[in-house]
Design a protein around this motif. Sequence first.
Motif, PDB file in Angstrom:
ATOM      1  N   TYR A  30      17.874  29.005  57.907  1.00  8.47           N
ATOM      2  CA  TYR A  30      19.233  29.470  58.203  1.00  8.47           C
ATOM      3  C   TYR A  30      20.188  29.115  57.059  1.00  8.47           C
ATOM      4  N   ARG A  31      20.125  27.860  56.584  1.00  9.85           N
ATOM      5  CA  ARG A  31      21.025  27.451  55.507  1.00  9.85           C
ATOM      6  C   ARG A  31      20.744  28.209  54.225  1.00  9.85           C
ATOM      7  N   GLN A  32      19.480  28.414  53.915  1.00  6.44           N
ATOM      8  CA  GLN A  32      19.148  29.153  52.702  1.00  6.44           C
ATOM      9  C   GLN A  32      19.699  30.574  52.759  1.00  6.44           C
ATOM     10  N   LEU A  33      19.464  31.254  53.889  1.00  7.57           N
ATOM     11  CA  LEU A  33      19.974  32.620  54.017  1.00  7.57           C
ATOM     12  C   LEU A  33      21.497  32.645  54.044  1.00  7.57           C
ATOM     13  N   PHE A  34      22.099  31.669  54.727  1.00  4.30           N
ATOM     14  CA  PHE A  34      23.556  31.644  54.824  1.00  4.30           C
ATOM     15  C   PHE A  34      24.184  31.407  53.459  1.00  4.30           C
ATOM     16  N   ILE A  35      23.668  30.416  52.728  1.00  6.27           N
ATOM     17  CA  ILE A  35      24.229  30.108  51.401  1.00  6.27           C
ATOM     18  C   ILE A  35      23.993  31.262  50.445  1.00  6.27           C
ATOM     19  N   GLY A  36      22.780  31.814  50.436  1.00  4.21           N
ATOM     20  CA  GLY A  36      22.497  32.932  49.541  1.00  4.21           C
ATOM     21  C   GLY A  36      23.356  34.145  49.829  1.00  4.21           C
ATOM     22  N   THR A  37      23.500  34.476  51.107  1.00  5.63           N
ATOM     23  CA  THR A  37      24.314  35.636  51.483  1.00  5.63           C
ATOM     24  C   THR A  37      25.789  35.402  51.170  1.00  5.63           C
ATOM     25  N   SER A  38      26.279  34.203  51.452  1.00  7.12           N
ATOM     26  CA  SER A  38      27.692  33.915  51.189  1.00  7.12           C
ATOM     27  C   SER A  38      27.996  33.937  49.694  1.00  7.12           C
ATOM     28  N   ILE A  39      27.070  33.419  48.876  1.00  2.83           N
ATOM     29  CA  ILE A  39      27.288  33.447  47.425  1.00  2.83           C
ATOM     30  C   ILE A  39      27.294  34.887  46.920  1.00  2.83           C
ATOM     31  N   ALA A  40      26.322  35.684  47.398  1.00  6.56           N
ATOM     32  CA  ALA A  40      26.277  37.091  46.979  1.00  6.56           C
ATOM     33  C   ALA A  40      27.552  37.833  47.385  1.00  6.56           C
ATOM     34  N   PHE A  41      28.011  37.564  48.601  1.00  9.47           N
ATOM     35  CA  PHE A  41      29.234  38.229  49.067  1.00  9.47           C
ATOM     36  C   PHE A  41      30.445  37.746  48.287  1.00  9.47           C
ATOM     37  N   LEU A  42      30.472  36.442  47.945  1.00 13.29           N
ATOM     38  CA  LEU A  42      31.578  35.915  47.156  1.00 13.29           C
ATOM     39  C   LEU A  42      31.607  36.548  45.779  1.00 13.29           C
ATOM     40  N   VAL A  43      30.450  36.685  45.141  1.00 14.08           N
ATOM     41  CA  VAL A  43      30.388  37.336  43.826  1.00 14.08           C
ATOM     42  C   VAL A  43      30.871  38.774  43.931  1.00 14.08           C
ATOM     43  N   LEU A  44      30.473  39.460  45.005  1.00  9.94           N
ATOM     44  CA  LEU A  44      30.917  40.844  45.200  1.00  9.94           C
ATOM     45  C   LEU A  44      32.437  40.914  45.357  1.00  9.94           C
ATOM     46  N   LEU A  45      33.024  39.998  46.134  1.00 10.55           N
ATOM     47  CA  LEU A  45      34.471  39.996  46.328  1.00 10.55           C
ATOM     48  C   LEU A  45      35.202  39.682  45.033  1.00 10.55           C
ATOM     49  N   VAL A  46      34.686  38.719  44.256  1.00  6.04           N
ATOM     50  CA  VAL A  46      35.309  38.391  42.962  1.00  6.04           C
ATOM     51  C   VAL A  46      35.250  39.598  42.042  1.00  6.04           C
ATOM     52  N   LEU A  47      34.121  40.290  42.037  1.00  5.69           N
ATOM     53  CA  LEU A  47      33.996  41.492  41.207  1.00  5.69           C
ATOM     54  C   LEU A  47      34.977  42.567  41.658  1.00  5.69           C
ATOM     55  N   LEU A  48      35.089  42.758  42.962  1.00  7.17           N
ATOM     56  CA  LEU A  48      36.032  43.758  43.473  1.00  7.17           C
ATOM     57  C   LEU A  48      37.467  43.397  43.125  1.00  7.17           C
ATOM     58  N   GLU A  49      37.819  42.118  43.245  1.00  8.32           N
ATOM     59  CA  GLU A  49      39.183  41.718  42.904  1.00  8.32           C
ATOM     60  C   GLU A  49      39.448  41.881  41.423  1.00  8.32           C
ATOM     61  N   SER A  50      38.459  41.566  40.584  1.00 15.62           N
ATOM     62  CA  SER A  50      38.637  41.735  39.141  1.00 15.62           C
ATOM     63  C   SER A  50      38.878  43.203  38.799  1.00 15.62           C
ATOM     64  N   ILE A  51      38.080  44.078  39.425  1.00  9.13           N
ATOM     65  CA  ILE A  51      38.275  45.519  39.173  1.00  9.13           C
ATOM     66  C   ILE A  51      39.636  45.966  39.680  1.00  9.13           C
ATOM     67  N   TYR A  52      40.031  45.453  40.846  1.00 13.07           N
ATOM     68  CA  TYR A  52      41.323  45.841  41.415  1.00 13.07           C
ATOM     69  C   TYR A  52      42.479  45.394  40.522  1.00 13.07           C
ATOM     70  N   ILE A  53      42.425  44.144  40.051  1.00 14.79           N
ATOM     71  CA  ILE A  53      43.505  43.631  39.192  1.00 14.79           C
ATOM     72  C   ILE A  53      43.505  44.349  37.851  1.00 14.79           C
ATOM     73  N   ALA A  54      42.311  44.654  37.310  1.00 13.64           N
ATOM     74  CA  ALA A  54      42.249  45.380  36.038  1.00 13.64           C
ATOM     75  C   ALA A  54      42.861  46.767  36.180  1.00 13.64           C
ATOM     76  N   ASN A  55      42.559  47.436  37.298  1.00 11.08           N
ATOM     77  CA  ASN A  55      43.153  48.753  37.525  1.00 11.08           C
ATOM     78  C   ASN A  55      44.662  48.657  37.742  1.00 11.08           C
ATOM     79  N   ALA A  56      45.090  47.585  38.455  1.00 11.21           N
ATOM     80  CA  ALA A  56      46.530  47.393  38.645  1.00 11.21           C
ATOM     81  C   ALA A  56      47.219  47.130  37.316  1.00 11.21           C
ATOM     82  N   ARG A  57      46.580  46.348  36.448  1.00 12.62           N
ATOM     83  CA  ARG A  57      47.163  46.087  35.110  1.00 12.62           C
ATOM     84  C   ARG A  57      47.283  47.386  34.312  1.00 12.62           C
TER      85      ARG A  57
END
Length: 358
Positions: free
Chosen positions: A4-31
């Motif tokens: 459970y912890r392995q899947l939870f940590i792996g999934t949360s990290i992957a989702f966090l990377v995806l959110l950071v990437l989305l925010e970077s693209i969003y801020i770059a487009n806003a700039r």
Amino acid sequence: MTLYRQLFIGTSIAFLVLLVLLESIYIANARFYMQEQLTSHAQDVATSLGMVLPPSLADRDLLRAEVTVNAVFDRGYYQSIVVLSTRGEKLIEKNLALAPASVPVWFTQVFPMHAPSAESLITKGWQQLGRVIVTSHPNFAYKQLWRTSIEATLGLIVLYVLSLLAIHAFLSRVLRPLKDIEQVAHAISERDFQQIKTLPRARELLSVVKAINSMSAKLFAIIAHEVKQATRFRDESRKDVLTGLDNRRGFEEYVHALLEHGADMTSGVMYMLQLANFNAFNISKGYKDGDVLLKEVADGLRVIWPKQDMLRCRINGATFAVMVFNISREEAGRLGESLCATVGAIIQEHRTPPAVAL
């Protein structure tokens, strides 16, 4: 670490990377959008001044022209506004000191924005009177971009927290059968053959759960059969097959247990009963009738004082033993009389010559 912890940590990290990437693209487009807005804004103001200033410059009324420029410049959105003559002379110049943006320095370094300039010709009819150059101030764009970034970050953090809760609920539900399997496995090791009642929807886990349930049922059946066999063998080793009474081994085990744990025993009596001339009876009547006689004697011993804790056994052949404890002498005498009477009556029914010996 649990699955459970392995899947939870792996999934949360992957989702966090995806959110950071989305925010970077969003801020770059806003700039990029802010930069385009600065350029468009500068060009719009330059075009507007190019249309407003011709009457003032045609009359060489620089004071009125400067008042017009000041009305636009004082809004603070521009870094500079310069009005040039046709010979390139500066007729009007307004500059705003480039103060540091009210945002973190690292933000301006990560998302740099330059101050765009735009110009427009000042004409009256076919006569060119000069040109105006407008440079936008980037600080306001930085403020807007910083506020947009903060709002986007807060929104993504809330989304991330909600996603973690959803992942937790999803994994808990999906992996719940594994906990059930673990509990059932521990129970089986303790000889408690349970079944997993809640079947998972995942096909792979469903196959595992069915296999565990099948194994538990088969082990339960095998062990139950072995226990039944062991009990039967034990009883057969202690019981007389013909009469159902305890045999010599059962008698010896009973006496041995009394000698070791007989602290509460205060008195007792043991009777040995032997059917005399039983071999002659077998020869004259046959072994089948002899077995019937032995069974009837055993049944007769059972009906004597049935509520009394008493050992009734067949030692061998035609020899029986009856043992009882914690009774008085008078009761022992009455018991002996009952034994003689009961067994004697059975022998008389068969009209046999053997007598009962005590």
